[in-house]
Design an enzyme around this catalytic site. Structure first.
Site, PDB file in Angstrom:
ATOM      1  N   ARG A 202      53.909  53.314  63.683  1.00  0.00           N
ATOM      2  CA  ARG A 202      53.147  52.795  62.777  1.00  0.00           C
ATOM      3  C   ARG A 202      51.607  52.651  63.292  1.00  0.00           C
ATOM      4  NH1 ARG A 202      55.960  55.039  59.540  1.00  0.00           N
ATOM      5  NH2 ARG A 202      57.200  53.629  57.940  1.00  0.00           N
TER       6      ARG A 202
ATOM      7  N   HIS B 121      50.176  61.743  59.311  1.00  0.00           N
ATOM      8  CA  HIS B 121      51.518  61.013  59.318  1.00  0.00           C
ATOM      9  C   HIS B 121      52.648  62.280  58.806  1.00  0.00           C
ATOM     10  CE1 HIS B 121      53.582  57.128  58.047  1.00  0.00           C
ATOM     11  NE2 HIS B 121      54.531  57.999  58.453  1.00  0.00           N
TER      12      HIS B 121
END
Ligand code: NAP
Ligand code: GLV
Length: 313
Positions: free
Chosen positions: A228, A276
């Protein structure tokens, strides 16, 4: 069995179609604002607060991802946002582990075999063999020895690289030097040439990729963040690149996604950026896993992948 579905993009129809095939007797519906009709299960990715808050009917909420930080942040910001009696269940692997291993292996081998430097030499039309990195000193540290981290660590060890893993509780993984807990954090980092982050984002792990962490690695180390964006102190990465403490980084996740066009990372040639995508949620595998767990819960059986809300993962 009644199932509520929510996903904040246009793919909902395909997911509902696959769930209907896997669970032909279930009543399935896409949640719309104002829908408070009863349901047994919710299947969600980044749900709006009003979908779940105050519901007493749900037995379980299935998160369409491995990381539950987004859904838990609803509760952290406003207690009562998640139903008290519903279990929160995350995806376990569902095809993400091999994707993650491919992504991380690609980045590690690129650095080990100096492919970026060879690309520069090619642009300059120079035929020149660089000194190889000594393999025995090319230690890779994997932060997080869970479903994804363990698979990644094992894959890297198969290349004969020295691999370390770090988790909260003590672990034994064949071929991996395992470290656990804060007391062993510095020993885990000590002199590592590559640091791979596969921790969940929790209050304990936020900002773990910082100047102090980088200072414990080998000089000229490589950072791979696939967990993250909130794990990384962005200014510390830029400073570490400027000082040479880090040689380069591959980043798949960011504090703000999409990464804004004026973000300094775009200008830094030593940072490789991907949007991502290191381990995408695969529909077929995810529907099969979730449907199997719903049927198990209906039979009164326990299932794996239940999130510990206090721990945050
Ligand atoms: P997981 O199975 O829950 O594993 C988490 C690991 O982190 C465990 O080994 C756990 O230790 C360790 N850990 C947690 N808190 C810690 C702490 N405070 N100190 C030390 N170790 C700690 O999770 P996973 O399925 O491998 O997924 C990991 C993360 O990857 C997800 O949370 C998500 O954020 C990220 N992810 C990213 C993508 C992408 O496309 N970029 C895709 C999927 C997932 P214990 O084993 O002792 O519990
Ligand atoms: C994706 O980032 C996930 O957590 O599954």
């Amino acid at each position: 069995m009644k199932i509520l579905f929510y996903m904040p993009d246009a793919e909902a129809a395909a997911w509902l179609h696959d769930f209907a095939r896997a669970l032909p007797h279930a009543g399935l519906r896409e949640w719309q604002p104002g829908d408070t009709a009863p349901a047994d299960f919710a299947v969600v990715w980044r749900p709006p607060r009003e979908m779940l808050a105050g519901r007493a009917d749900l037995r379980a909420i299935f998160n369409l991802g491995a990381g539950v930080d987004a859904i838990l942040s609803l509760e952290r910001e406003q207690p009562g946002s998640l139903p008290r009696n519903a279990q929160l269940i995350r995806l376990e692997d569902t095809g993400m582990a091999p994707q993650m291993a491919e992504y991380v292996t690609h980045a590690v081998l690129r650095y080990l075999r100096r492919f970026d430097e060879y690309a520069t030499l090619q642009r300059e039309r120079r035929w020149h063999v660089l000194d190889p990195h000594p393999r025995e000193a090319f230690t890779v540290g994997v932060l997080g020895l869970g479903v994804l981290g363990t698979h990644v660590a094992r894959t890297l060890a198969a290349f004969g690289l020295p691999v370390r893993g770090y988790s909260r509780g003590a672990k034994e993984v064949e071929g991996i030097a395992a470290f656990a807990g804060e007391a062993q954090f510095d020993a885990f980092l000590d002199g590592a040439k590559v640091l791979v982050n596969l921790l969940p984002h929790t209050p304990d792990t936020a900002n773990v990729l910082n100047a102090r962490t980088f200072s414990k690695l080998a000089r000229g180390a490589y950072l791979i963040n696939v967990a993250r964006g909130a794990h990384l102190v962005e200014a510390d990465l830029l400073d570490a690149l400027a000082s040479g403490q880090l040689a380069a980084a591959t980043l798949d996740v960011f504090r703000q996604e999409p990464l804004p066009p004026d973000h300094p990372f775009w200008q830094e040639p030593r940072i490789t950026i991907t949007p991502h995508m290191s381990a995408l949620t695969l529909r077929e595998e995810s529907v099969a896993q979730i449907a199997g767990k719903m049927l198990a819960l209906e039979r009164g059986e326990a299932v794996s992948g239940v999130v510990n809300i206090e721990r945050g993962y």
